[in-house]
Design an enzyme around this catalytic site. Structure first.
Site, PDB file in Angstrom:
ATOM      1  N   ARG A 246       0.842  -1.192   0.000  1.00 26.96           N
ATOM      2  CA  ARG A 246       0.000   0.000   0.000  1.00 26.96           C
ATOM      3  C   ARG A 246       0.880   1.246   0.000  1.00 26.96           C
ATOM      4  O   ARG A 246       1.929   1.282   0.663  1.00 26.96           O
ATOM      5  CB  ARG A 246      -0.856  -0.034   1.261  1.00 26.96           C
ATOM      6  CG  ARG A 246      -1.867   1.107   1.405  1.00 26.96           C
ATOM      7  CD  ARG A 246      -2.945   1.043   0.384  1.00 26.96           C
ATOM      8  NE  ARG A 246      -4.117   1.829   0.765  1.00 26.96           N
ATOM      9  CZ  ARG A 246      -5.112   2.115  -0.075  1.00 26.96           C
ATOM     10  NH1 ARG A 246      -5.058   1.692  -1.335  1.00 26.96           N
ATOM     11  NH2 ARG A 246      -6.153   2.793   0.328  1.00 26.96           N
TER      12      ARG A 246
ATOM     13  N   THR B 133      -9.736  -0.035 -10.280  1.00 25.42           N
ATOM     14  CA  THR B 133      -8.714  -0.801  -9.573  1.00 25.42           C
ATOM     15  C   THR B 133      -8.681  -2.070 -10.381  1.00 25.42           C
ATOM     16  O   THR B 133      -9.485  -2.248 -11.281  1.00 25.42           O
ATOM     17  CB  THR B 133      -9.181  -1.040  -8.116  1.00 25.42           C
ATOM     18  OG1 THR B 133      -9.165   0.195  -7.430  1.00 25.42           O
ATOM     19  CG2 THR B 133      -8.313  -2.024  -7.346  1.00 25.42           C
TER      20      THR B 133
ATOM     21  N   ASP C  56      -7.924   8.237   0.064  1.00 20.17           N
ATOM     22  CA  ASP C  56      -8.489   7.162   0.894  1.00 20.17           C
ATOM     23  C   ASP C  56      -8.320   7.424   2.390  1.00 20.17           C
ATOM     24  O   ASP C  56      -8.863   6.690   3.217  1.00 20.17           O
ATOM     25  CB  ASP C  56      -7.849   5.816   0.545  1.00 20.17           C
ATOM     26  CG  ASP C  56      -8.488   5.187  -0.696  1.00 20.17           C
ATOM     27  OD1 ASP C  56      -9.390   5.812  -1.283  1.00 20.17           O
ATOM     28  OD2 ASP C  56      -8.083   4.073  -1.067  1.00 20.17           O
TER      29      ASP C  56
ATOM     30  N   SER D 246     -10.000  -0.837   0.929  1.00 16.39           N
ATOM     31  CA  SER D 246     -11.038  -1.875   0.934  1.00 16.39           C
ATOM     32  C   SER D 246     -10.617  -3.081   0.095  1.00 16.39           C
ATOM     33  O   SER D 246     -11.376  -4.050  -0.014  1.00 16.39           O
ATOM     34  CB  SER D 246     -12.344  -1.322   0.366  1.00 16.39           C
ATOM     35  OG  SER D 246     -12.788  -0.234   1.129  1.00 16.39           O
TER      36      SER D 246
HETATM   37  O1  DON Z   1      -7.894   1.032  -1.699  1.00 12.46           O
HETATM   38  C1  DON Z   1      -9.057   1.194  -1.940  1.00 12.46           C
HETATM   39  O2  DON Z   1      -9.954   0.638  -1.331  1.00 12.46           O
HETATM   40  C2  DON Z   1      -9.468   2.072  -3.101  1.00 12.46           C
HETATM   41  N1  DON Z   1      -8.453   3.055  -3.365  1.00 12.46           N
HETATM   42  C3  DON Z   1      -9.688   1.218  -4.288  1.00 12.46           C
HETATM   43  C4  DON Z   1     -10.176   2.056  -5.413  1.00 12.46           C
HETATM   44  C5  DON Z   1     -10.988   1.303  -6.317  1.00 12.46           C
HETATM   45  O3  DON Z   1     -11.265   0.150  -6.175  1.00 12.46           O
HETATM   46  C6  DON Z   1     -11.504   2.070  -7.414  1.00 12.46           C
HETATM   47  N2  DON Z   1     -11.987   1.169  -8.379  1.00 12.46           N
HETATM   48  N3  DON Z   1     -12.353   0.271  -8.779  1.00 12.46           N
END
Ligand code: DON
Length: 575
Positions: A103, A384, A426, A456
């Protein structure tokens, strides 16, 4: 960049007919790709083929994962990345399971209130695009750590296919061509290096055009030949720091040199005799998912059935409770103390389940009244990417990684050719403000220098009687946890095969806003009406998630792969 549509059309036709013949040989009547030699499923057909190629050359699932991830950084630029971060769950054939946390971290120069304007309001533009949006990227260190601990082939061999894709170019499908045209005309426009990397020199991109990413190719070649140090300490680090310094960004060479990926013990849970192995904090996914499964274990869902209002009500109530605890407690384990054992315990779930009224929705505001304050509006994007891999020996990898929003901060590092994330969004941006629109302002996930923002992302592996059963995960911001939970629930609680579990309609509730969303036209109006009568606010939405899933038959040592057809170019590739 250059384009040569004709040559590429021929090339892609040849590639298509090859992949079609492979697919015919391997796709069963249920629409799953079946293989005893391993499988790689990702949102990019080219990246899946790169991963499968590594398996064919004797690489294991981790080698294939590293190669697939780097390939996605080239062929799936909306989310595949080297300028972002993510999480990987690895389960070896021996039964050992572990996770890699790569991360992003807040730059050392960041502050708790850096995204508030003069009136104390969150300035969402600052986390949407531009130079204050990125966290310190973790992907290259994370993939290197996974490879160093569990890979088999030389590092160079697993990184070079991506470098070659960038250098030689690859054909655009219609969705990516459209996406790049939109990005270049809009969000990337203020950033000349981004337009130079992803724009077409004349006109706009068409399906079948070849895009060449020369700078990205040079960067990936440096990573392939010199290892992760090239990114964190060499000329690539210099380029990132210079880009930041020129434009008022915060990431420095010190931030990059200090970045470490971490191997962490997985979060574990049980449901219906299956064991769930998933991601611990700084992802909230594993803890929330285990809490939901523990709650659902207290109810007989089979009798009313998967799509009955009774079951859907209980699922919503489990989601609501897990998400309020996510907001209350979860953050970076290196910075905050969390009651993880309690949150994932059967005793705690029993208490929560006992307060669920089987015929009436709980009020989210009431449930979280200790942390809710009134006010403004929040959104979260949908970009993502997940890939799922099993090799011939039964080693498995589930990986989710991201730039956060589509194309992240939209900033390409000049001379290095890759996009930086906008993951700082986030974090909880306004201390103390947790509102009915979904902003969270609790202490655990406030910004601090060097801290990882709560995620998440929920890459997950499921086993039964000590044997591999399932590999899954999904994108989708806060919806991720529910998507993954539902896919696992479909398979473990309702005996669905991988195709059925992935295709099934999805539901999302995240505590606040207090709304249950269903994928469009997924369920009959009468079901939605029953839920409304119980007190739920119910809405319909577009697709939720992109959950590429493998179910493994340990007796026959056969992998059954279902790409999520919600993403157009996804593919399950066998070696
Ligand atoms: O880490 C996370 O939970 C978010 N930044 C993930 C972003 C995300 O899944 C956007 N798209 N699909």
């Amino acid at each position: 960049m250059k384009s040569d549509r004709h040559a590429v059309t021929l090339l892609s036709l040849a590639a298509l007919s090859l992949s079609a013949s492979v697919l015919c040989a391997q796709t069963d009547s249920a629409g799953m790709v079946v293989s005893k030699r391993g499988l790689v499923i990702s949102s990019s057909s080219i990246a899946s083929d790169v991963g499968a190629g590594i398996l064919r050359r004797g690489g294991n699932a981790v080698d294939a994962a590293v190669a697939t991830a780097f390939a996605l950084a080239v062929t799936y630029p909306g989310a595949g990345n080297i300028g972002g971060g993510g999480f990987m769950v690895v389960r070896l054939k021996s039964g050992t399971a572990t996770t890699i946390d790569y991360r992003e971290r807040a730059p050392l120069g960041s502050t708790q209130t850096m995204y508030l304007d003069a009136n104390g309001k969150i300035d969402r533009k600052l986390t949407a695009t531009g130079y204050l949006a990125p966290g310190v990227p973790g992907t290259v260190r994370g993939l290197a750590l996974a490879h160093q601990r569990y890979g088999k082939l030389p590092w160079r061999d697993v990184v070079m296919p991506a470098a070659q894709l960038a250098t030689k170019g690859f054909p655009l499908d219609s969705e990516l061509a459209r996406g790049l045209n939109r990005e270049v005309a809009q969000a990337m426009k203020p950033y000349p290096a981004s337009v130079a990397a992803y724009g077409k020199s004349t006109g706009s991109w068409q399906a079948g055009d070849t895009i060449v990413l020369t700078d990205l190719g040079r960067t990936l070649t440096a990573i392939a030949t010199r290892g992760p140090e090239a990114f964190y300490k060499g000329w690539i680090a210099d380029s990132i720091a210079a880009e930041m310094q020129r434009n008022g960004g915060l990431i420095t060479k010190k931030d990059l040199a200090a970045y470490q990926a971490k191997e962490r013990a997985p979060v574990r849970g049980q449901f219906h005799g299956y064991d769930i192995v998933t991601m611990p904090p700084p992802s909230s996914g594993g803890v929330a998912m285990v809490e939901m499964f523990n709650i659902l274990s207290h109810f007989d869902l089979q009798r009313p059935g998967r799509w009955s209002p009774e079951t859907l009500h209980l699922v919503i109530e489990a989601m609501r409770r897990a998400y309020v605890d996510r907001a209350r407690y979860l953050g970076d384990p290196d910075f905050v103390k969390m009651p993880l054992a309690r949150l994932t315990s059967a005793k705690y779930a029993a208490a929560l389940a006992s307060h669920i009224d089987r015929s009436k929705a709980t009020s989210s505001v009431e449930l979280g009244k200790d942390i809710v304050t009134p006010t403004s509006v929040a959104t979260e994007s949908d970009e993502t990417t997940q890939f799922s891999i099993v090799d011939a020996d039964g080693n498995a990898v589930s990986n989710t990684f991201t730039l956060e929003g589509g194309y992240g901060s939209h900033v390409v590092v000049r001379g290095a050719g890759f996009l930086l994330n906008n993951e700082m969004g986030d974090f909880n941006k306004k201390p103390g403000e947790t509102n009915v629109q979904g902003d969270i302002g609790t202490a655990a996930n406030l910004i601090a220098p060097g801290k990882r923002m709560l995620s998440s992302m929920s890459p997950t592996i499921v086993t039964k009687n000590g044997k591999l059963f399932m590999v899954t995960g999904s994108p989708g911001g806060r919806t991720i946890i529910n998507t993954v939970m539902e896919v696992v629930l479909n398979a473990t609680g309702f005996g669905m095969n991988a195709r059925e579990a992935v295709d099934a309609p999805r539901l999302h509730h995240q505590w606040l806003p207090d709304v249950a969303t269903f994928e469009h036209d997924a369920l009959p109006d009468s079901t939605l009406a029953r839920l409304r009568a119980m007190g739920h606010t119910v809405e319909q939405r577009g697709r939720q998630g992109d959950a590429h899933t493998i179910i493994f038959n340990a007796k026959t040592r056969t992998a059954y792969g279902a790409n999520d057809r919600r993403s157009a170019d996804s593919k399950a590739s066998a070696p």
